[in-house]
Design a protein around this motif. Structure first.
Motif, short mmCIF file in Angstrom:
data_model
loop_
_atom_site.label_atom_id
_atom_site.label_comp_id
_atom_site.label_asym_id
_atom_site.label_seq_id
_atom_site.Cartn_x
_atom_site.Cartn_y
_atom_site.Cartn_z
N ASP A 165 -3.23 58.24 -29.00
CA ASP A 165 -2.74 57.72 -27.72
C ASP A 165 -1.24 57.47 -27.87
N PHE A 166 -0.45 58.41 -27.45
CA PHE A 166 1.00 58.29 -27.59
C PHE A 166 1.58 57.41 -26.48
N PRO A 167 2.72 56.75 -26.70
CA PRO A 167 3.46 56.76 -27.96
C PRO A 167 2.83 55.82 -28.99
N ILE A 168 2.87 56.23 -30.25
CA ILE A 168 2.37 55.40 -31.34
C ILE A 168 3.42 54.34 -31.66
N PRO A 169 3.04 53.07 -31.78
CA PRO A 169 4.03 52.01 -32.06
C PRO A 169 4.82 52.26 -33.35
N ASN A 170 6.06 51.84 -33.38
CA ASN A 170 6.89 52.00 -34.56
C ASN A 170 6.63 50.92 -35.61
N ASN A 171 6.00 49.83 -35.18
CA ASN A 171 5.74 48.70 -36.08
C ASN A 171 4.39 48.12 -35.68
N ALA A 172 3.35 48.34 -36.51
CA ALA A 172 2.01 47.93 -36.11
C ALA A 172 1.14 47.63 -37.32
N LEU A 173 0.08 46.89 -37.06
CA LEU A 173 -0.98 46.66 -38.03
C LEU A 173 -2.13 47.60 -37.65
N TYR A 174 -2.39 48.59 -38.49
CA TYR A 174 -3.46 49.54 -38.24
C TYR A 174 -4.72 49.10 -38.98
N ILE A 175 -5.86 49.19 -38.31
CA ILE A 175 -7.13 48.86 -38.94
C ILE A 175 -8.03 50.09 -38.87
N ALA A 176 -8.59 50.48 -40.00
CA ALA A 176 -9.33 51.73 -40.08
C ALA A 176 -10.70 51.55 -40.71
N ASN A 177 -11.64 52.38 -40.29
CA ASN A 177 -12.94 52.41 -40.97
C ASN A 177 -12.75 53.05 -42.35
N HIS A 178 -13.67 52.77 -43.25
CA HIS A 178 -13.48 53.20 -44.64
C HIS A 178 -14.78 53.76 -45.20
N SER A 179 -14.83 55.09 -45.35
CA SER A 179 -16.05 55.72 -45.85
C SER A 179 -15.80 56.68 -47.00
N SER A 180 -14.53 56.90 -47.36
CA SER A 180 -14.23 57.91 -48.36
C SER A 180 -12.98 57.58 -49.15
N TRP A 181 -12.95 58.06 -50.38
CA TRP A 181 -11.77 57.97 -51.24
C TRP A 181 -10.57 58.64 -50.58
N TRP A 182 -10.84 59.60 -49.71
CA TRP A 182 -9.78 60.35 -49.05
C TRP A 182 -9.02 59.55 -47.99
N ASP A 183 -9.60 58.47 -47.49
CA ASP A 183 -9.03 57.78 -46.33
C ASP A 183 -7.55 57.43 -46.51
N GLY A 184 -7.23 56.78 -47.60
CA GLY A 184 -5.85 56.38 -47.84
C GLY A 184 -4.91 57.57 -47.98
N LEU A 185 -5.39 58.64 -48.60
CA LEU A 185 -4.57 59.83 -48.78
C LEU A 185 -4.32 60.54 -47.46
N LEU A 186 -5.30 60.50 -46.57
CA LEU A 186 -5.10 61.08 -45.24
C LEU A 186 -4.07 60.28 -44.45
N LEU A 187 -4.08 58.97 -44.63
CA LEU A 187 -3.06 58.13 -43.98
C LEU A 187 -1.67 58.48 -44.52
N PHE A 188 -1.58 58.73 -45.81
CA PHE A 188 -0.31 59.16 -46.41
C PHE A 188 0.14 60.48 -45.78
N GLU A 189 -0.80 61.38 -45.55
CA GLU A 189 -0.46 62.66 -44.92
C GLU A 189 0.05 62.46 -43.49
N LEU A 190 -0.57 61.52 -42.76
CA LEU A 190 -0.10 61.21 -41.41
C LEU A 190 1.33 60.69 -41.44
N GLU A 191 1.62 59.87 -42.45
CA GLU A 191 3.00 59.37 -42.58
C GLU A 191 3.96 60.51 -42.85
N GLN A 192 3.59 61.41 -43.76
CA GLN A 192 4.47 62.50 -44.11
C GLN A 192 4.71 63.46 -42.95
#
Length: 216
Positions: A34-61
């Motif tokens: 849902d754009f625009p994505i805030p520039n400064n936010a607290l994101y809360i995510a579901n957690h089911s895989s070791w990959w979750d944090g790495l996917l977030l890193f990819e979103l940042e990149q």
């Protein structure tokens, strides 16, 4: 606690390795935001895989969530110390003092204009687990940094007609809540919002509804 030690060179090298791993593991990655994505936010995510944090890193990149830091379990950082160099910091859920330190550190990062993502479930649960069983950390942080929006992220993994998996990611709108709510009320509401978004994401996957998604 172990603080983040972001390093551009380490992040660049890590991503080269990660991209190879992602190509081996995933056929496609889809994102809906849902754009625009805030520039400064607290994101809360579901957690089911070791990959979750790495996917977030990819979103940042890829520029979806700039300047992102992720709170992870202390054991994860002990096992993979390089995570600190790409923006991870630790929390020890068995140590109340450590929890307070992690929350203070999170607050300082948010007040400094950074983006934070935490996993309120506290550990990895099966993707289809309901309820999600949120802990109160997100509510505690939100109450201390009231001017920072709380944004839900949902991640869904699936297999189709290819050998490799697909990942579907949803970034929702900032959650509207009442400051007067107790931590318990706020936690319950955060859990309900993320659950609803996760179920909607699953429905998109099941129905092959790519309408609002971008393949990255």
């Amino acid at each position: 606690m172990r603080v983040a030690k972001k390093n551009k060179i380490a992040m660049r090298m890590f991503r080269l390795v990660q991209q190879k791993l992602m190509k081996r593991s995933f056929a496609h990655i889809y994102i809906k935001a849902d754009f625009p994505i805030p520039n400064n936010a607290l994101y809360i995510a579901n957690h089911s895989s070791w990959w979750d944090g790495l996917l977030l890193f990819e979103l940042e990149q890829r520029g979806y969530i700039p300047n992102l830091f992720v709170m992870v379990d202390e054991q994860g950082i002990k096992k993979f110390p390089i995570f600190q160099w790409i923006g991870a910091y630790s929390v020890n859920q068995q140590n109340p003092k450590h929890i307070k330190e992690s929350i203070r550190y999170t607050k300082s990062l948010l007040q400094d204009g950074k983006n934070i993502c935490i996993f309120p479930q506290g550990k990895e649960w099966h993707l289809e687990q309901r309820p999600l069983y949120f802990q109160q950390g997100a509510a505690m942080i939100a109450k201390q940094v009231k001017d920072v929006p709380v944004v839900p992220i949902t991640i869904y993994y699936t297999f189709r007609n290819e050998r490799k998996a697909e990942v579907w990611i949803g970034i929702g709108k900032p959650i509207q809540y009442e400051d007067k709510w107790s931590r318990e009320q706020m936690t319950q509401y955060f859990e309900e919002v993320v659950t609803e978004q996760l179920n909607a994401l699953k429905k998109d996957v099941v129905q092959n509804d790519y309408t609002s998604f971008i393949k990255i």
